[in-house]
Enzyme design. Structure first.
Site, PDB file in Angstrom:
ATOM      1  N   ASP A 175       1.987   6.503   9.165  1.00  0.00           N
ATOM      2  CA  ASP A 175       1.684   5.614   8.286  1.00  0.00           C
ATOM      3  C   ASP A 175       1.247   4.425   8.971  1.00  0.00           C
ATOM      4  O   ASP A 175       1.230   4.352  10.169  1.00  0.00           O
ATOM      5  CB  ASP A 175       3.116   5.111   7.530  1.00  0.00           C
ATOM      6  CG  ASP A 175       2.750   4.668   5.878  1.00  0.00           C
ATOM      7  OD1 ASP A 175       1.692   3.779   5.891  1.00  0.00           O
ATOM      8  OD2 ASP A 175       3.638   4.744   5.105  1.00  0.00           O
ATOM      9  N   GLU A 208      -3.193   7.164   8.049  1.00  0.00           N
ATOM     10  CA  GLU A 208      -3.535   5.998   6.954  1.00  0.00           C
ATOM     11  C   GLU A 208      -4.374   4.922   7.494  1.00  0.00           C
ATOM     12  O   GLU A 208      -4.267   3.880   7.126  1.00  0.00           O
ATOM     13  CB  GLU A 208      -2.232   5.545   6.374  1.00  0.00           C
ATOM     14  CG  GLU A 208      -1.333   6.861   5.853  1.00  0.00           C
ATOM     15  CD  GLU A 208      -0.535   6.603   4.494  1.00  0.00           C
ATOM     16  OE1 GLU A 208      -0.405   5.354   4.021  1.00  0.00           O
ATOM     17  OE2 GLU A 208      -0.144   7.372   3.974  1.00  0.00           O
ATOM     18  N   TRP A 209      -4.987   5.270   8.654  1.00  0.00           N
ATOM     19  CA  TRP A 209      -5.737   4.171   9.323  1.00  0.00           C
ATOM     20  C   TRP A 209      -6.747   3.438   8.647  1.00  0.00           C
ATOM     21  O   TRP A 209      -6.873   2.159   8.315  1.00  0.00           O
ATOM     22  CB  TRP A 209      -6.469   5.046  10.495  1.00  0.00           C
ATOM     23  CG  TRP A 209      -7.245   4.376  11.487  1.00  0.00           C
ATOM     24  CD1 TRP A 209      -7.680   3.091  11.521  1.00  0.00           C
ATOM     25  CD2 TRP A 209      -7.942   5.087  12.674  1.00  0.00           C
ATOM     26  NE1 TRP A 209      -8.544   3.072  12.548  1.00  0.00           N
ATOM     27  CE2 TRP A 209      -8.776   4.135  13.179  1.00  0.00           C
ATOM     28  CE3 TRP A 209      -8.023   6.439  13.144  1.00  0.00           C
ATOM     29  CZ2 TRP A 209      -9.328   4.277  14.451  1.00  0.00           C
ATOM     30  CZ3 TRP A 209      -8.883   6.588  14.365  1.00  0.00           C
ATOM     31  CH2 TRP A 209      -9.487   5.710  15.054  1.00  0.00           C
ATOM     32  N   PRO A 210      -7.594   4.148   7.645  1.00  0.00           N
ATOM     33  CA  PRO A 210      -8.550   3.236   7.065  1.00  0.00           C
ATOM     34  C   PRO A 210      -8.029   2.519   5.896  1.00  0.00           C
ATOM     35  O   PRO A 210      -8.338   1.390   5.707  1.00  0.00           O
ATOM     36  CB  PRO A 210      -9.694   4.223   6.400  1.00  0.00           C
ATOM     37  CG  PRO A 210      -8.807   5.736   6.375  1.00  0.00           C
ATOM     38  CD  PRO A 210      -8.144   5.707   7.551  1.00  0.00           C
ATOM     39  N   LEU A 211      -6.949   2.872   5.203  1.00  0.00           N
ATOM     40  CA  LEU A 211      -6.048   2.289   4.140  1.00  0.00           C
ATOM     41  C   LEU A 211      -5.738   0.810   4.751  1.00  0.00           C
ATOM     42  O   LEU A 211      -5.937  -0.220   4.290  1.00  0.00           O
ATOM     43  CB  LEU A 211      -4.954   2.987   3.871  1.00  0.00           C
ATOM     44  CG  LEU A 211      -4.027   2.168   3.034  1.00  0.00           C
ATOM     45  CD1 LEU A 211      -4.535   1.861   1.778  1.00  0.00           C
ATOM     46  CD2 LEU A 211      -2.616   3.047   2.590  1.00  0.00           C
ATOM     47  N   TYR A 212      -5.326   0.817   5.916  1.00  0.00           N
ATOM     48  CA  TYR A 212      -4.730  -0.393   6.497  1.00  0.00           C
ATOM     49  C   TYR A 212      -5.792  -1.096   7.227  1.00  0.00           C
ATOM     50  O   TYR A 212      -5.653  -2.779   7.440  1.00  0.00           O
ATOM     51  CB  TYR A 212      -3.628  -0.270   7.446  1.00  0.00           C
ATOM     52  CG  TYR A 212      -2.249   0.151   6.648  1.00  0.00           C
ATOM     53  CD1 TYR A 212      -1.185  -0.628   6.571  1.00  0.00           C
ATOM     54  CD2 TYR A 212      -2.168   1.651   6.689  1.00  0.00           C
ATOM     55  CE1 TYR A 212      -0.168  -0.233   5.782  1.00  0.00           C
ATOM     56  CE2 TYR A 212      -0.758   2.059   6.072  1.00  0.00           C
ATOM     57  CZ  TYR A 212      -0.018   0.951   5.423  1.00  0.00           C
ATOM     58  OH  TYR A 212       1.284   1.673   4.833  1.00  0.00           O
ATOM     59  N   ASP A 236      -0.952   3.923  -2.428  1.00  0.00           N
ATOM     60  CA  ASP A 236       0.141   4.850  -2.955  1.00  0.00           C
ATOM     61  C   ASP A 236      -0.459   5.226  -4.414  1.00  0.00           C
ATOM     62  O   ASP A 236      -0.534   4.420  -5.321  1.00  0.00           O
ATOM     63  CB  ASP A 236       1.428   4.526  -2.906  1.00  0.00           C
ATOM     64  CG  ASP A 236       1.875   4.587  -1.584  1.00  0.00           C
ATOM     65  OD1 ASP A 236       1.062   5.050  -0.436  1.00  0.00           O
ATOM     66  OD2 ASP A 236       3.021   4.416  -1.163  1.00  0.00           O
TER      67      ASP A 236
END
Length: 441
Positions: A175, A208-212, A236
């Site tokens: 995460d 979850e790199w691109p999400l953050y 999510d």
């Protein structure tokens, strides 16, 4: 007779030429995407079970012993994955999300499982899972803390990677909470990828790199693919149609940036399957299963396998749909068109086959009909000169042979989807069903 023969030969030559050009276009379009993470894993999208959406961060085993995050929960799910056919269907990873840890590291700086909820530690649980022929997934965070406030891996990437490998972990979901800069975020995801590979253990790496990164900077998906086996782009998932619909809309709106980078070894992850829970109607569950297959998404269920309806179980274990999801060509599908609250999605498959989904986004009224020309599907090659069409969802039935000039018409329930498989055929005599026979009731 000679004139008629010449006409037929001319028609066949035109069809052969169109087919050859179409196949050439498809081959050129299918040129290999960016290099994948070099760990030999996730050649097809990962399949398994993940606790988060259904069980969240429930750590109260005294009041809720059957639904808290504990060794007991995961052992029960492992048993059911084998006894109820999930493993045989392809679901092989049993994944622990956040809240498994003790609040502090041990005296040597290593992560440790909560001793009350996981009395045997992760190593014993991994041994149990492996004894069932399954693989164990675990959760960590690139930052100082996990999203629920447990110890993060920042500053401990090497020791955590070694700890996970020593425990027998087969997948790491990493995460991105509590990371203080974009540089630390990117560097941390890269470093952990390299650290996992250095252990010598095969560990699927879920990022979850691109999400953050996305709120601040456009992700470099070519780079992300080199370090991660799959990656989250969106928030999510919730057990609701609004959530599923939002994920599909984001994916289709950004498909020019994300579709081509996906393939064997690296996949876009639209998050968990919530089929078998409480928030989706039957038609909406069909839509999620069909579109996750079209999107070549990891199939990570988050539900209670102890309490799942036979209908939801049959949908999740549908072999024909799983075959589409796991297709070895490894091309992610995309939205072909949207009009009048209908969407048509398609995905190229191996053997010159295609998957096509018709989605009715209208949330008022009853079933509606939608038509599409066969020639517009599959970049013009799916049914050139003809194909066999089989409806897979919501019920399976063979529709018959269609030629390139045909129209495919179907009826779709509100928020529902009809999923088709189109297979190339060398038949010279085609049977086209009457349009009303192709309607989905």
């Amino acid at each position: 007779m000679i004139l008629e023969t010449m006409k037929l030969m001319s028609r066949d030559l035109r069809l052969d030429r169109a087919l050859s050009l179409g196949v050439l276009a498809l081959v050129l379009w299918s040129v290999r995407r960016a290099r994948a993470l070099d760990n030999g894993l996730a050649v097809t999208p990962t399949m398994g079970w993940l606790h988060w959406e259904r069980f969240l961060c429930n750590v109260d085993c005294q009041e809720e012993p059957d639904s808290c995050i504990s060794e007991q929960l995961f052992m029960q799910m492992a048993d059911l994955m084998v006894s109820d056919g999930w493993k045989d269907a392809g679901y092989e990873y049993l994944c622990i999300d956040d809240c498994w840890m003790a609040p502090k590291r041990d005296s040597k700086g290593r992560l440790q499982a909560d001793p009350k909820r996981f009395p045997g530690g992760i190593r014993r649980l991994a041994n149990y899972v492996h004894s069932k022929g399954l693989k164990l997934g675990l959760y960590g965070d690139v930052g100082n803390h996990t999203c629920a406030g447990f110890p993060g891996s920042f500053g401990y990437y090497d020791i955590d990677a070694k700890t996970f490998a020593d425990w027998g972990v087969d997948l790491l979901k990493f995460d991105g909470c509590y990371c203080d800069s974009l540089k630390h975020l990117a560097d941390g995801y890269k470093y952990m990828s390299l650290a996992l590979n250095r252990t010598g253990r095969s560990i699927v790496y879920s990022c979850e790199w691109p999400l953050y990164m996305m709120p601040f900077q456009k992700p470099n998906y070519t780079e992300i693919r080199q370090y991660c086996n799959h990656w989250r782009n969106f928030g999510d998932i919730f057990d609701s149609w609004q959530s599923v619909k939002s994920i599909l809309e984001w994916t289709s709106s950004n498909q020019e940036n994300i579709v081509d980078v996906a393939g064997p070894g690296g996949w876009n992850d639209p998050d968990m399957l919530v089929i078998g829970n409480f928030g989706l109607s039957w038609d909406q569950q069909v839509t999620q299963m069909a579109l996750w297959a079209i999107m070549a998404a990891p199939l990570l269920m988050s539900n209670d396998l102890r309490h799942i309806s036979p209908q939801a179980k049959a949908l999740l274990q549908d072999k024909d749909v799983i075959v589409i999801n796991q297709d070895p060509l490894g091309k992610q599908g995309y939205r072909l068109r949207k009009e009048d609250n209908f969407e048509v999605w398609e995905r190229p498959l191996s053997g010159l086959a295609w998957a096509v989904a018709m989605v009715n986004l209208q949330e008022i009224g009853g079933p509606r009909s939608h038509s599409i020309s066969i020639a517009s599907l599959g970049r013009g090659v799916a049914c050139n000169p003809a194909c066999l069409i089989t409806q897979l969802l919501p019920v399976k039935r063979e529709l018959g042979f269609y030629d390139w000039t045909s129209i495919l018409k179907t009826r779709v329930n509100p928020t529902g989807t009809v999923l088709f498989r189109l297979e190339e055929t060398s038949q010279t005599i085609f049977k086209k069903l009457p349009l009303q026979d192709a309607d989905t009731l």
